[in-house]
Structure formats: structure tokens, C-alpha cells
Design an enzyme around this catalytic site. Sequence first.
Site, PDB file in Angstrom:
ATOM      1  N   LYS A 201     -25.737 -14.655   9.807  1.00 19.72           N
ATOM      2  CA  LYS A 201     -24.513 -15.029  10.350  1.00 19.72           C
ATOM      3  C   LYS A 201     -24.326 -16.461  10.645  1.00 19.72           C
ATOM      4  O   LYS A 201     -25.023 -16.768  11.667  1.00 19.72           O
ATOM      5  CB  LYS A 201     -23.651 -14.342  11.669  1.00 19.72           C
ATOM      6  CG  LYS A 201     -22.719 -14.479  12.602  1.00 19.72           C
ATOM      7  CD  LYS A 201     -21.471 -14.077  11.468  1.00 19.72           C
ATOM      8  CE  LYS A 201     -20.336 -14.186  11.851  1.00 19.72           C
ATOM      9  NZ  LYS A 201     -19.174 -13.853  11.824  1.00 19.72           N
ATOM     10  N   ARG A 291     -47.030 -24.779  17.700  1.00 16.12           N
ATOM     11  CA  ARG A 291     -48.076 -26.403  17.472  1.00 16.12           C
ATOM     12  C   ARG A 291     -47.683 -27.434  19.419  1.00 16.12           C
ATOM     13  O   ARG A 291     -46.510 -26.588  19.283  1.00 16.12           O
ATOM     14  CB  ARG A 291     -47.695 -27.484  16.840  1.00 16.12           C
ATOM     15  CG  ARG A 291     -46.075 -28.286  16.285  1.00 16.12           C
ATOM     16  CD  ARG A 291     -45.695 -28.560  14.871  1.00 16.12           C
ATOM     17  NE  ARG A 291     -44.523 -29.416  15.836  1.00 16.12           N
ATOM     18  CZ  ARG A 291     -43.378 -28.520  15.329  1.00 16.12           C
ATOM     19  NH1 ARG A 291     -43.519 -27.508  13.926  1.00 16.12           N
ATOM     20  NH2 ARG A 291     -41.967 -29.937  15.864  1.00 16.12           N
TER      21      ARG A 291
HETATM   22  C1  MV4 Z   1     -28.464 -22.196  11.753  1.00 13.89           C
HETATM   23  C2  MV4 Z   1     -27.727 -22.644  12.378  1.00 13.89           C
HETATM   24  C3  MV4 Z   1     -26.400 -21.886  12.309  1.00 13.89           C
HETATM   25  N1  MV4 Z   1     -26.537 -20.531  12.185  1.00 13.89           N
HETATM   26  N2  MV4 Z   1     -28.180 -20.607  11.956  1.00 13.89           N
HETATM   27  C4  MV4 Z   1     -31.581 -25.849  11.029  1.00 13.89           C
HETATM   28  C5  MV4 Z   1     -32.873 -25.746  10.567  1.00 13.89           C
HETATM   29  C6  MV4 Z   1     -33.535 -25.033  10.830  1.00 13.89           C
HETATM   30  N3  MV4 Z   1     -34.399 -24.641  11.953  1.00 13.89           N
HETATM   31  C7  MV4 Z   1     -32.388 -23.582  11.930  1.00 13.89           C
HETATM   32  N4  MV4 Z   1     -30.857 -24.789  11.064  1.00 13.89           N
HETATM   33  C8  MV4 Z   1     -29.596 -23.861  11.693  1.00 13.89           C
HETATM   34  N5  MV4 Z   1     -30.136 -22.814  12.726  1.00 13.89           N
HETATM   35  C9  MV4 Z   1     -27.777 -19.666  11.654  1.00 13.89           C
HETATM   36  N6  MV4 Z   1     -27.358 -18.492  11.499  1.00 13.89           N
HETATM   37  C10 MV4 Z   1     -27.613 -24.074  12.408  1.00 13.89           C
HETATM   38  C11 MV4 Z   1     -29.039 -24.557  12.018  1.00 13.89           C
HETATM   39  C12 MV4 Z   1     -28.753 -26.200  12.202  1.00 13.89           C
HETATM   40  C13 MV4 Z   1     -29.147 -26.765  13.241  1.00 13.89           C
HETATM   41  C14 MV4 Z   1     -30.397 -25.924  14.117  1.00 13.89           C
HETATM   42  C15 MV4 Z   1     -30.800 -26.501  15.498  1.00 13.89           C
HETATM   43  C16 MV4 Z   1     -30.992 -27.772  15.413  1.00 13.89           C
HETATM   44  C17 MV4 Z   1     -29.993 -28.637  14.532  1.00 13.89           C
HETATM   45  C18 MV4 Z   1     -29.631 -27.993  13.610  1.00 13.89           C
HETATM   46  C19 MV4 Z   1     -28.336 -28.848  12.949  1.00 13.89           C
HETATM   47  C20 MV4 Z   1     -28.364 -27.968  11.376  1.00 13.89           C
HETATM   48  C21 MV4 Z   1     -28.176 -26.971  11.166  1.00 13.89           C
END
Ligand code: MV4
Length: 447
Positions: A201, A291
Site C-alpha cells: 500500500k 550497519r
Molecule cells: C514507501 C513509501 C510509501 N509507502 N513505502 C523509499 C526508500 C525505501 N527505503 C522506502 N521508501 C519508501 N517506501 C510505502 N509503502 C515511501 C518511501 C519513500 C521514503 C521513505 C523514507 C524516507 C524518504 C522517502 C522518500 C520517498 C519515498
Amino acid sequence: MFEKILIANRGEIALRIHRACREMGIHTVAVHSTADAEAMHVRLADESVCIGPPSARDSYLNIPAIVSAAMITGADAIHPGYGFLSENQNFASIVEEHGITFIGPSAEHIRVMGDKVAAKAEMVRLGVPVVPGSDGPVASVAEARTTAADVGYPVLIKASGGGGGKGMKVARDESELEDAFTFARTEAKAAFGNDEVYIEKFLDKPRHIEVQVLGDGKGAAVHLGERDCSLQRSHQKLLEEAPSPALNASAREAIGKVASDATAELNYQSAGTMEFLYEDGAFYFIEMNTRLQVEHPVTEMISGIDLVREQIRIADGAALGMTQSDVKLEGHAIECRINAEDPTTFRPSPGRVTEYHPPGGLGVRVDSGLYSGYVVPPNYDSLVAKLIVHGTNRNECLMRLRRALEEFVIGGIDTTISLHGQIISDQSFINGDYDIKWLESFVGVDR
Ligand code: MV4
């Protein structure tokens, strides 16, 4: 205890690890590329070995060169820092096969957490809340359609080998699903050599909250509170703070307990970070980093615990030596990542540092390998300093940070110091009212 540790990294983190070793009476071996011969970590270490040319692939990622350097110098352990080989299970195994201790978790924990589908399944098994989505990988467009319909749009297609945002694509509705699925698969294949994807989602405006954990590999674990890492641009964090302004005491306790319980259940050894998305009062696990992280100092500032020292003690076989009630989190800390970049365009700005005057005073910490006359090489990440400030509460921390940023002088190269001054003067930031989308609109407007 180890007599000699080889530090398989460069820059401020190599220095950070050296400092912990020094305080523990452990000798250090620096490794460096030809581009880093004049670096501060090389100057401070007891010994140094040149491991290759500037390209990271041939030096800081060169496993035979690094293991040989450890053998030749008689190092009994290797600390990988962050980035480079820090989450490479193959490196951890090879190090151990040579009778050298890898300062970090087991190769098996690195492997499982590196596979995002396996990591999520493990967390489900341990009762950790995860983002609703597919149970495991999704192999075809048809399967993606069924899963997405079950989960409800919008959905996010993610790469199993991913992290850091590559191989990720949103589908707002069914009409976008096939293209999103194909795109994510293709990008995942190109970036990780693995086209396995899964579906979640899509959370529209979450905060990125991560919990620092420590485990001794024998079933004992604690958490050291959370960090709010929502301020990022293109998946690069700019500023992190602890505690998160978004959590109340009960949410904080709940997310901490979930993380420390899972760490204990896993028999996880060393420092780790469990990443969560937090939206509308609920938190969902997304990934675990095996890490030491760039932003670990904010946790050190509120806990008084030296995370590198704990990693070294635990790698040496020591018991955790603390329980959750021993962990006292006090005050507020913020870290500003200072990059050698144009603060408007974010274009890298390597070159000679002509002036260097870091700030000081109560509650101010600067982790940096810079000095006047140093030449920032163009070959690596542009992070050149971390300014970490502690105060008794968030307001005091912000006032102190503003003052410290004003004192900080780095001449000769462009840095992001001024951008940090702008961010912390913004009313939404001051109110703690921001999410993972906030910074991109902040830097996108009025410039
Ligand atoms: C997500 C999300 C929204 N919904 N998962 C970005 C990198 C990866 N580590 C996981 N990420 C995300 N997963 C769901 N289900 C939005 C992101 C995301 C994000 C997450 C943490 C910090 C910055 C971000 C920037 C863009 C998108």
C-alpha cells in the site's frame, strides 16, 4: 579485547571509529585510496595501507586488498563503517574465514535484511507491524493485479534487492499498474541484477522514523530510542533529529518495544536500525539496516552511549551489559549533514578548503575530517562534516544549532551550511510539522 582494528572506510566515519578505538586502547590501521593519502583518518591512525586507485571499486570496495592489508598489519578485527562494504555479506564471510572478526552482525543477518521480502517476512513472523501488501514476491502482472485490488490503490511496487528508492514505482489505479510493474522490474534488474518485486500500500505523506537497536547475539537487546529522518531530498537525508517531534510517549514506547523485542528474538548481534513509516498514528516496518548509520550521533547525544564502543565490545563477545531500564534518553539532538555542494543546485563542489573554523561550546559536536588546506576529492560522497547539537529540549537545541551554524566557516568550497540555516528558520520545521515530502517542496520553491 582486540589489539588492532582495521578501519575499512574513509572520511568522518573512519575518524569516528578511530576515536572509539583510541579511547579503548586499541591500535588502528587506516586504509586509503591514492586520492586519500592526505586524509585526516590516515594521519591519525597508528598505521596506514594504500589499497588502490581513487575509484571506490578498486579501493574501498576491493575485498582482497582490504583483507590483505588486515593480514599484513596483523589486525584482529575490521570495522566497515557505513556504505562501501558495510552491508556486504560476502565481505563479512570472507573476513571471518580469514580468522578476523567482522565488527557487525552475522553474514546471515546481513543477507536476510538485504533481501527486503525476506526481511519483511521475518518481521511478520516476529509480530512487527508491516505495510499491508503482498505476502512475498509478485511474479506476474496478473498476480500484481489481484494483490493490488486486495490491498487497495494507490500501491507501490518495490524491488526485493532495493532500499534507497531504486526500483520503486507508484500505481495510482489499475490503469497504471502494468507499466509500473514493468518499470520497477526493469529498474530492479538493472540496479541490483535481481528483478524480484513486491507490492505495498502506498503511504502518501508518512514520516520516516527509525529505531536504533543494540543486540549481543545471545538474546539480549535494547533500543536507544528513535530518530526522525523525514528531512531528505532524492533519498539523501539532510538533517535528522531525536526524539521525533511526531511521536507521543505511548507511540515512542510502543515502537521502541517492538524493535528491541524483534532484535532480541533474532539473536541479532551489534548495532542495527529498524526503519518504519509513521502515518496517522500507526507505524509500519519497511527495512532493517545492519550497519552503523551516518546519523548515529544524534542517538549518542541523547543516550550518552558510544555506539562504536558498544559494537566493538559486542564483536569481542561481551554481553550487552545493559537492560532497557539502564537506557536514559535525555534532551534533544539534531544533526545537520554538511555536504560539499552548491546549496541551491546540489552540484558537488570538491576542491581545496582554504579556511576551516568549526563551532564549539556546550552541546556542540562536529564529526569531520576537514582541515585548512585539505583538498576534498571528487571521487566520493560529498558529506564532509556533521554538526550535531544537543539541548535540554527541542527549542534549546534549535537555538544552539542556529548559533553553531552561524559560527561554522568552511572556505574555498561550497557547502550546505546556509541551507540548514534556512530550514531551521522555517515555521513548519520549528513546529516539527514535516513529512518525507516536505523538503522537496521547500528546496523547490523560492530558489
Ligand atoms: C514507501 C513509501 C510509501 N509507502 N513505502 C523509499 C526508500 C525505501 N527505503 C522506502 N521508501 C519508501 N517506501 C510505502 N509503502 C515511501 C518511501 C519513500 C521514503 C521513505 C523514507 C524516507 C524518504 C522517502 C522518500 C520517498 C519515498
